[in-house]
Design an enzyme around this catalytic site. Structure first.
Site, PDB file in Angstrom:
ATOM      1  N   ILE A  72       0.817  -1.214   0.000  1.00  0.00           N
ATOM      2  CA  ILE A  72       0.000   0.000   0.000  1.00  0.00           C
ATOM      3  C   ILE A  72       0.854   1.270   0.000  1.00  0.00           C
ATOM      4  O   ILE A  72       0.538   2.245  -0.688  1.00  0.00           O
ATOM      5  CB  ILE A  72      -0.964   0.014   1.206  1.00  0.00           C
ATOM      6  N   CYS A  73       1.937   1.261   0.749  1.00  0.00           N
ATOM      7  CA  CYS A  73       2.741   2.479   0.931  1.00  0.00           C
ATOM      8  C   CYS A  73       3.195   3.141  -0.368  1.00  0.00           C
ATOM      9  O   CYS A  73       3.128   4.362  -0.481  1.00  0.00           O
ATOM     10  CB  CYS A  73       3.916   2.195   1.851  1.00  0.00           C
ATOM     11  N   PRO A  74       3.640   2.386  -1.383  1.00  0.00           N
ATOM     12  CA  PRO A  74       4.055   3.087  -2.605  1.00  0.00           C
ATOM     13  C   PRO A  74       2.917   3.818  -3.297  1.00  0.00           C
ATOM     14  O   PRO A  74       3.145   4.824  -3.971  1.00  0.00           O
ATOM     15  CB  PRO A  74       4.642   1.982  -3.490  1.00  0.00           C
ATOM     16  N   GLU A  80       0.612   5.488  -1.816  1.00  0.00           N
ATOM     17  CA  GLU A  80       0.485   6.772  -1.118  1.00  0.00           C
ATOM     18  C   GLU A  80       1.672   7.683  -1.423  1.00  0.00           C
ATOM     19  O   GLU A  80       1.496   8.859  -1.752  1.00  0.00           O
ATOM     20  CB  GLU A  80       0.394   6.535   0.393  1.00  0.00           C
ATOM     21  N   VAL A  81       2.874   7.139  -1.315  1.00  0.00           N
ATOM     22  CA  VAL A  81       4.085   7.940  -1.525  1.00  0.00           C
ATOM     23  C   VAL A  81       4.120   8.504  -2.946  1.00  0.00           C
ATOM     24  O   VAL A  81       4.387   9.691  -3.144  1.00  0.00           O
ATOM     25  CB  VAL A  81       5.344   7.106  -1.196  1.00  0.00           C
TER      26      VAL A  81
END
Length: 175
Positions: A46-48, A50-51
């Protein structure tokens, strides 16, 4: 977790920025607002999203006098490798390997040993103007975060789903 009105804990940490190692300090950020978003880990699912989402919207946030800072418990070398893999990130990714900044903001998950997926928007006095957190398995909305920044900058009563150009609430009320 810090709430609106709380003073933001300061930081001065190593970060990955524009393909190099640098330092980022809250005291040296001069924008009207500061968006700090915590995320669990580099090289995750998930983090990529958002980033890279915040990176794609960076010009929109900059137009709203808002600096963006990402934070996770990964070290700065991990941030550098990951940012390269993502095609470059034009805002600082702070390294918080001991979780001290996440703890200061009240968003360290002691069970998982990572930062929660949390968002803080700081005002010019570097007090929390907005805060929220999501479960680790649910990504946040960059579009909604930008809408909140715009509503905060408007300084008026902004109803649900308010967007620039939509009528504000009455001026004779506080909320």
């Amino acid at each position: 977790m810090l709430k609106p009105g709380d003073p933001a804990p300061p930081f001065d940490l190593e970060c990955a920025l524009d393909g190099r190692i640098a330092r980022s300090s809250l005291a040296k950020i001069s924008s009207e607002l500061v968006l700090i978003f915590f995320y669990p880990r580099d090289f995750s699912f998930i983090c990529p999203t958002e980033v890279t989402g915040f990176n794609k919207a960076l010009k929109d946030f900059t137009a709203e006098e808002t600096a963006i800072v990402g934070v996770s418990i990964d070290n700065v070398d991990s941030h550098l490798r990951w940012a390269r893999e993502l095609g470059g990130i034009a805002y600082p990714l702070l390294a918080d390997p001991d979780g001290s900044l996440a703890r200061a903001y009240g968003v360290f998950d002691d069970n998982e040993k990572v930062a929660l997926r949390a968002t803080f928007i700081l005002d010019r006095k570097r007090k929390v103007a907005f805060s929220s957190s999501c479960p680790l398995n649910v990504g946040r909305s960059v579009v909604e975060t930008l809408r909140i920044v715009r509503a905060l900058r408007a300084g008026r009563l902004c109803p649900a789903d308010w967007k620039p150009g939509v009528e504000f609430g009455p001026t004779d009320r506080d909320f």
